[in-house]
Scaffold this motif. Structure first.
Motif, PDB file in Angstrom:
ATOM      1  N   LEU A  48      -8.959  -0.652  -2.047  1.00 37.57           N
ATOM      2  CA  LEU A  48      -8.486  -1.962  -1.919  1.00 37.57           C
ATOM      3  C   LEU A  48      -9.450  -2.896  -1.041  1.00 37.57           C
ATOM      4  O   LEU A  48      -9.491  -4.054  -1.133  1.00 37.57           O
ATOM      5  N   ASN A  49     -10.217  -2.080  -0.166  1.00 39.60           N
ATOM      6  CA  ASN A  49     -11.275  -2.837   0.425  1.00 39.60           C
ATOM      7  C   ASN A  49     -12.648  -2.607  -0.007  1.00 39.60           C
ATOM      8  O   ASN A  49     -13.610  -2.979   0.680  1.00 39.60           O
ATOM      9  N   TYR A  50     -12.693  -2.354  -1.240  1.00 45.02           N
ATOM     10  CA  TYR A  50     -13.952  -2.421  -2.015  1.00 45.02           C
ATOM     11  C   TYR A  50     -15.014  -1.410  -1.478  1.00 45.02           C
ATOM     12  O   TYR A  50     -16.214  -1.458  -1.633  1.00 45.02           O
ATOM     13  N   LYS A  51     -14.392  -0.003  -0.831  1.00 41.21           N
ATOM     14  CA  LYS A  51     -15.244   0.894  -0.067  1.00 41.21           C
ATOM     15  C   LYS A  51     -15.509   1.965  -1.261  1.00 41.21           C
ATOM     16  O   LYS A  51     -16.367   3.046  -0.862  1.00 41.21           O
ATOM     17  N   GLN A  52     -14.588   2.086  -2.126  1.00 39.73           N
ATOM     18  CA  GLN A  52     -14.565   3.236  -3.098  1.00 39.73           C
ATOM     19  C   GLN A  52     -14.142   2.845  -4.285  1.00 39.73           C
ATOM     20  O   GLN A  52     -13.236   1.932  -4.609  1.00 39.73           O
ATOM     21  N   SER A  87      -6.467   2.682   0.350  1.00 39.72           N
ATOM     22  CA  SER A  87      -7.223   1.810   1.558  1.00 39.72           C
ATOM     23  C   SER A  87      -8.652   1.532   0.984  1.00 39.72           C
ATOM     24  O   SER A  87      -9.091   0.331   1.129  1.00 39.72           O
ATOM     25  N   LYS A  88      -9.275   2.471   0.895  1.00 40.99           N
ATOM     26  CA  LYS A  88     -10.568   2.241   0.452  1.00 40.99           C
ATOM     27  C   LYS A  88     -10.855   1.663  -0.717  1.00 40.99           C
ATOM     28  O   LYS A  88     -11.855   0.959  -0.605  1.00 40.99           O
ATOM     29  N   LEU A 127     -19.280  -2.653  -4.669  1.00 41.72           N
ATOM     30  CA  LEU A 127     -18.820  -2.002  -3.363  1.00 41.72           C
ATOM     31  C   LEU A 127     -19.233  -2.489  -2.209  1.00 41.72           C
ATOM     32  O   LEU A 127     -20.530  -2.675  -2.224  1.00 41.72           O
ATOM     33  N   LYS A 128     -18.574  -2.321  -1.202  1.00 41.95           N
ATOM     34  CA  LYS A 128     -19.139  -2.730   0.093  1.00 41.95           C
ATOM     35  C   LYS A 128     -19.824  -1.531   0.745  1.00 41.95           C
ATOM     36  O   LYS A 128     -19.050  -0.415   0.810  1.00 41.95           O
ATOM     37  N   LEU A 130       1.044  -1.175  -0.026  1.00 44.86           N
ATOM     38  CA  LEU A 130       0.093  -0.031   0.087  1.00 44.86           C
ATOM     39  C   LEU A 130       0.815   1.204  -0.010  1.00 44.86           C
ATOM     40  O   LEU A 130       0.557   2.263  -0.944  1.00 44.86           O
ATOM     41  N   LYS A 160      -2.836   7.536   0.589  1.00 44.72           N
ATOM     42  CA  LYS A 160      -2.886   6.148   1.195  1.00 44.72           C
ATOM     43  C   LYS A 160      -4.445   5.724   1.508  1.00 44.72           C
ATOM     44  O   LYS A 160      -4.874   4.902   1.511  1.00 44.72           O
TER      45      LYS A 160
END
Length: 58
Positions: A25-29, A22-23, A56-57, A8, A18
């Motif tokens: 890679l975590n499927y939040k964006q 992160s968002k 997306l989550k 990352l 960063k």
């Protein structure tokens, strides 16, 4: 990302944010157009692979 030996922090150096990475890679964006262009070039993968729809989550 790991297949290419990146962490990352490595991608954050290239992209500059960063938190956003992160968002993503975590499927939040979703990936932005700028990210798609940058990562396609950096990781040597086709843009088509990065523009596919994904859920997306919440």
């Amino acid at each position: 990302m790991e297949d290419f030996g990146y962490k990352l922090t490595d991608l954050a150096k290239e992209y500059g944010d960063k938190g956003t990475l992160s968002k993503v890679l975590n499927y939040k964006q979703a990936l932005s157009l700028a990210m798609i262009r940058k990562f396609s070039e950096l990781l040597h993968i086709p843009v088509e692979a990065l523009i596919k729809k994904y859920k997306l989550k919440e």
